[in-house]
Design a protein around this motif. Sequence first.
Motif, PDB file in Angstrom:
ATOM      1  N   MET B   1       0.835  -1.221   0.000  1.00  0.00           N
ATOM      2  CA  MET B   1       0.000   0.000   0.000  1.00  0.00           C
ATOM      3  C   MET B   1       0.864   1.264   0.000  1.00  0.00           C
ATOM      4  N   HIS B   2       1.933   1.235   0.840  1.00  0.00           N
ATOM      5  CA  HIS B   2       2.827   2.389   0.918  1.00  0.00           C
ATOM      6  C   HIS B   2       3.498   2.652  -0.428  1.00  0.00           C
ATOM      7  N   THR B   3       3.903   1.560  -1.088  1.00  0.00           N
ATOM      8  CA  THR B   3       4.566   1.685  -2.387  1.00  0.00           C
ATOM      9  C   THR B   3       3.609   2.297  -3.394  1.00  0.00           C
ATOM     10  N   LEU B   4       2.347   1.857  -3.353  1.00  0.00           N
ATOM     11  CA  LEU B   4       1.337   2.373  -4.279  1.00  0.00           C
ATOM     12  C   LEU B   4       1.172   3.882  -4.102  1.00  0.00           C
ATOM     13  N   ILE B   5       1.071   4.311  -2.839  1.00  0.00           N
ATOM     14  CA  ILE B   5       0.916   5.748  -2.551  1.00  0.00           C
ATOM     15  C   ILE B   5       2.145   6.510  -3.038  1.00  0.00           C
ATOM     16  N   LEU B   6       3.321   5.934  -2.771  1.00  0.00           N
ATOM     17  CA  LEU B   6       4.566   6.584  -3.164  1.00  0.00           C
ATOM     18  C   LEU B   6       4.666   6.733  -4.681  1.00  0.00           C
ATOM     19  N   LEU B   7       4.202   5.714  -5.415  1.00  0.00           N
ATOM     20  CA  LEU B   7       4.282   5.758  -6.883  1.00  0.00           C
ATOM     21  C   LEU B   7       3.184   6.625  -7.500  1.00  0.00           C
ATOM     22  N   LEU B   8       2.007   6.635  -6.838  1.00  0.00           N
ATOM     23  CA  LEU B   8       0.889   7.430  -7.369  1.00  0.00           C
ATOM     24  C   LEU B   8       1.198   8.927  -7.377  1.00  0.00           C
ATOM     25  N   HIS B   9       1.951   9.370  -6.389  1.00  0.00           N
ATOM     26  CA  HIS B   9       2.273  10.794  -6.248  1.00  0.00           C
ATOM     27  C   HIS B   9       2.960  11.347  -7.508  1.00  0.00           C
ATOM     28  N   PRO B  10       4.139  10.801  -7.913  1.00  0.00           N
ATOM     29  CA  PRO B  10       4.750  11.342  -9.139  1.00  0.00           C
ATOM     30  C   PRO B  10       3.959  11.018 -10.402  1.00  0.00           C
ATOM     31  N   SER B  37     -11.344  20.955 -23.083  1.00  0.00           N
ATOM     32  CA  SER B  37     -12.130  20.810 -21.863  1.00  0.00           C
ATOM     33  C   SER B  37     -11.692  19.572 -21.085  1.00  0.00           C
ATOM     34  N   LYS B  38     -11.499  18.470 -21.795  1.00  0.00           N
ATOM     35  CA  LYS B  38     -11.065  17.217 -21.144  1.00  0.00           C
ATOM     36  C   LYS B  38      -9.679  17.384 -20.518  1.00  0.00           C
ATOM     37  N   LEU B  39      -8.790  18.072 -21.238  1.00  0.00           N
ATOM     38  CA  LEU B  39      -7.424  18.270 -20.725  1.00  0.00           C
ATOM     39  C   LEU B  39      -7.428  19.122 -19.457  1.00  0.00           C
ATOM     40  N   PHE B  40      -8.251  20.187 -19.468  1.00  0.00           N
ATOM     41  CA  PHE B  40      -8.352  21.055 -18.295  1.00  0.00           C
ATOM     42  C   PHE B  40      -8.867  20.265 -17.091  1.00  0.00           C
ATOM     43  N   TRP B  41      -9.929  19.486 -17.326  1.00  0.00           N
ATOM     44  CA  TRP B  41     -10.515  18.710 -16.225  1.00  0.00           C
ATOM     45  C   TRP B  41      -9.559  17.644 -15.713  1.00  0.00           C
ATOM     46  N   LEU B  42      -8.845  16.999 -16.632  1.00  0.00           N
ATOM     47  CA  LEU B  42      -7.893  15.953 -16.241  1.00  0.00           C
ATOM     48  C   LEU B  42      -6.753  16.552 -15.415  1.00  0.00           C
ATOM     49  N   THR B  43      -6.314  17.761 -15.801  1.00  0.00           N
ATOM     50  CA  THR B  43      -5.272  18.450 -15.021  1.00  0.00           C
ATOM     51  C   THR B  43      -5.778  18.702 -13.608  1.00  0.00           C
ATOM     52  N   THR B  44      -6.993  19.238 -13.504  1.00  0.00           N
ATOM     53  CA  THR B  44      -7.565  19.565 -12.196  1.00  0.00           C
ATOM     54  C   THR B  44      -7.715  18.308 -11.333  1.00  0.00           C
ATOM     55  N   LEU B  45      -8.284  17.260 -11.910  1.00  0.00           N
ATOM     56  CA  LEU B  45      -8.511  16.033 -11.142  1.00  0.00           C
ATOM     57  C   LEU B  45      -7.188  15.399 -10.709  1.00  0.00           C
ATOM     58  N   SER B  46      -6.192  15.427 -11.606  1.00  0.00           N
ATOM     59  CA  SER B  46      -4.873  14.871 -11.252  1.00  0.00           C
ATOM     60  C   SER B  46      -4.254  15.668 -10.110  1.00  0.00           C
ATOM     61  N   LEU B  47      -4.395  16.995 -10.180  1.00  0.00           N
ATOM     62  CA  LEU B  47      -3.838  17.839  -9.116  1.00  0.00           C
ATOM     63  C   LEU B  47      -4.515  17.571  -7.776  1.00  0.00           C
ATOM     64  N   LEU B  48      -5.830  17.373  -7.811  1.00  0.00           N
ATOM     65  CA  LEU B  48      -6.545  17.048  -6.565  1.00  0.00           C
ATOM     66  C   LEU B  48      -6.070  15.705  -6.038  1.00  0.00           C
ATOM     67  N   GLY B  49      -5.839  14.759  -6.961  1.00  0.00           N
ATOM     68  CA  GLY B  49      -5.320  13.451  -6.571  1.00  0.00           C
ATOM     69  C   GLY B  49      -3.940  13.557  -5.941  1.00  0.00           C
ATOM     70  N   VAL B  50      -3.094  14.390  -6.552  1.00  0.00           N
ATOM     71  CA  VAL B  50      -1.743  14.601  -6.018  1.00  0.00           C
ATOM     72  C   VAL B  50      -1.831  15.178  -4.607  1.00  0.00           C
ATOM     73  N   TRP B  51      -2.721  16.143  -4.427  1.00  0.00           N
ATOM     74  CA  TRP B  51      -2.881  16.796  -3.119  1.00  0.00           C
ATOM     75  C   TRP B  51      -3.187  15.753  -2.033  1.00  0.00           C
ATOM     76  N   ILE B  52      -4.107  14.854  -2.333  1.00  0.00           N
ATOM     77  CA  ILE B  52      -4.516  13.843  -1.359  1.00  0.00           C
ATOM     78  C   ILE B  52      -3.389  12.814  -1.132  1.00  0.00           C
ATOM     79  N   VAL B  53      -2.878  12.259  -2.213  1.00  0.00           N
ATOM     80  CA  VAL B  53      -1.874  11.183  -2.107  1.00  0.00           C
ATOM     81  C   VAL B  53      -0.556  11.702  -1.514  1.00  0.00           C
ATOM     82  N   ALA B  54      -0.057  12.817  -2.089  1.00  0.00           N
ATOM     83  CA  ALA B  54       1.212  13.375  -1.606  1.00  0.00           C
ATOM     84  C   ALA B  54       1.050  13.905  -0.186  1.00  0.00           C
ATOM     85  N   GLY B  55      -0.102  14.500   0.081  1.00  0.00           N
ATOM     86  CA  GLY B  55      -0.377  15.016   1.419  1.00  0.00           C
ATOM     87  C   GLY B  55      -0.366  13.902   2.446  1.00  0.00           C
TER      88      GLY B  55
END
Lengths: 92, 150
Positions: B1-10, B37-55
């Motif tokens: 699980m830790h490895t998954l979180i670590l890899l998901l971040h980058p 529109s899809k690219l903008f949304w994907l950027t936003t969703l990825s950034l939110l994902g990074v915030w949660i995982v990296a955080g």
Amino acid sequence: MQKNTIRYGWALSLAMLVNLLLLIAKETNHTFFHALTSLTSHHWISQGLIVVGVYFLCALCFTKTRTFGAYILALAILLSCGGILTWYLLHG
Amino acid sequence: MHTLILLLHPLLGFIALLCAFWAMIVLWFDPRAAILSKLFWLTTLSLLGVWIVAGYWYVHFYGVDKTMILKGPWPWAHSFFMETKEHLFFIALLLGLYLPLLAREDLQAKAPRNIAFVTLAGIVTLLLYAEGAGAIVAQGAKLAYIAHCK
């Protein structure tokens, strides 16, 4: 430009500056740092939530704004990014 | 699980960077392309994902590395690079939250190439590229652990 783009543009500029102010406040004032930590168990989480909260709250409040220039956003980005970099260059 | 979180971040960070860069190119050449529109949304969703995982990683696991880095040969890997990175991220996140609003704009209404929006996507790309400073933090930790083992 649509209404929402204008409102959120102002909110975005303000939230970025709040991020810089929070950084300076927590690095210079230990009481504030601990207050931020006690809010959510970690100062970084609290800062993130406050900054995102300010963004959405300001966007809700700025209903009467009619104009927004890209230069405002550019200035806010320059100030906040430059401020963070300068702060840690001097104090890091 | 830790490895998954670590890899998901980058991984999520890279997806966000790629989408922001792609959006910048599309904005320049074809501001009315449906993919924007899809690219903008994907950027936003990825950034939110990074915030949660990296955080999650930063709050729960980084503390030990931080202590080691500060005692190691590259203390500035934390005191400058990590500190700057974690605070610059909020700016990238806020800009990322703003991007979907641009998807609703008629980007060709006033100027054929809307420089402001291209620049905005470019700044998100640059900020996410700067987040790659995590490699310096990782190297700082590695050197600190090697020095500790000697």
